[in-house]
Every structure is written in structure tokens, then in C-alpha cells.
Motif scaffolding. Structure first.
Motif: not given
Ligand code: FES
Length: 142
Positions: A33-36, A60-66, A75-83, A88-97
Motif C-alpha cells: 500500500k505504499v504509494g497511492h 523523520r520520515l515514516y514512509r511505511e506509515q506515510r 518534547g514538541s512534535y508535529k506530524a503530517f501526511s507524507a503523501q 499521491g506519491c509518498v515522499l522518499d526523503k527529508v533533507e534539511e526539513n
């Protein structure tokens, strides 16, 4: 002298799928299901592992979880969809945020979700995230 019609050999590319079983988490049955995906954001809580795996000031990218999680301060976190919001492709890397989409080159600021380079223009959807017992849990409250 090279005009013979010998058949070309087809080289099978089997190695690319060689075992990747050592990923630590046990939730690995959704590889296909990684993908669309139909839902860009989780519909149930998703555990992402140790919260301190996200570097302070980084992401940090959690690609499997998108998902992509940034940590603007300890102690402070923000999460976003990685799609990617383009197609609808899943992001493949994070570079300098900046999260990179491998399909057409869109980039997203993973501290805000904003698209910083097209073709995508819409921001990555925000996903609720919390820390439970030192572990990150993203998605809607149970
Ligand atoms: S799907 Fe990401 S840039 Fe097109």
C-alpha cells in the motif's frame, strides 16, 4: 561482423526486492500500500516508535506509515501526511526539513506542511500526534 541474430539475454532484476525484514517495527504487512492510498491521513492511531528517534530541530520520515514528524523543540512534535498532494506519491526523503517527492519533484516544508516547490501547491495535511510512554502515536484519538 556483428550482424548475427543471437537472442539477447534478459537479466532478471531480483535483487531489488531482497529481504528488508529488519525494520524494527512489527507493522510491516502493508508494503503493497505504499504509494497511492485512499486516505492520506490515518483513520486509526498509528504507533511510530520512540519519540526521541525524531531529532530535535529536525524531522523523520515514516514512509511505511506515510507520515512525517518534525520536532521543532524538545518534547514538541508535529506530524503530517507524507503523501504528496500533487498525485499521491509518498515522499522518499527529508533533507534539511524539506520532504522530497520522487515522482515529479515537489518539495514540502515538513515543519509546516507547506509546499515549497511544485507541481504540488496544497500543503501536506496535518495529522494529530502525541507521546505516550515515550512513544509517538499519530492519528485520531482512540
Ligand atoms: S506526485 Fe508528488 S510531485 Fe507529483
Amino acid at each position: 561482423m556483428s550482424g548475427s541474430s543471437t537472442a539477447r539475454r534478459t537479466v532478471l532484476k531480483g535483487a531489488a526486492l531482497a529481504g528488508a525484514a529488519g525494520l524494527g517495527a512489527a507493522a510491516c504487512s502493508t508494503d503493497s500500500k505504499v504509494g497511492h492510498a485512499e486516505n492520506p491521513t490515518p483513520t486509526a492511531p498509528v504507533e511510530l516508535g520512540a519519540a526521541d528517534a525524531v531529532p530535535v530541530g529536525g524531522a523523520r520520515l515514516y514512509r511505511e506509515q506515510r507520515l512525517v514528524v518534525s520536532c521543532p523543540a524538545k518534547g514538541s512534535y508535529k506530524a503530517f501526511s507524507a503523501q504528496c498532494t500533487h498525485a499521491g506519491c509518498v515522499l522518499d526523503k527529508v533533507e534539511e526539513n524539506e520532504g522530497n517527492c520522487p515522482c515529479h519533484g515537489s518539495r514540502f516544508d515538513v515543519t509546516t506542511g507547506q509546499a515549497v516547490k511544485g507541481p504540488a501547491t496544497a500543503p501536506l495535511p496535518v495529522v494529530p500526534v502525541r507521546v505516550e510512554g515515550g512513544r509517538l502515536v499519530a492519528g485520531p484519538d482512540a
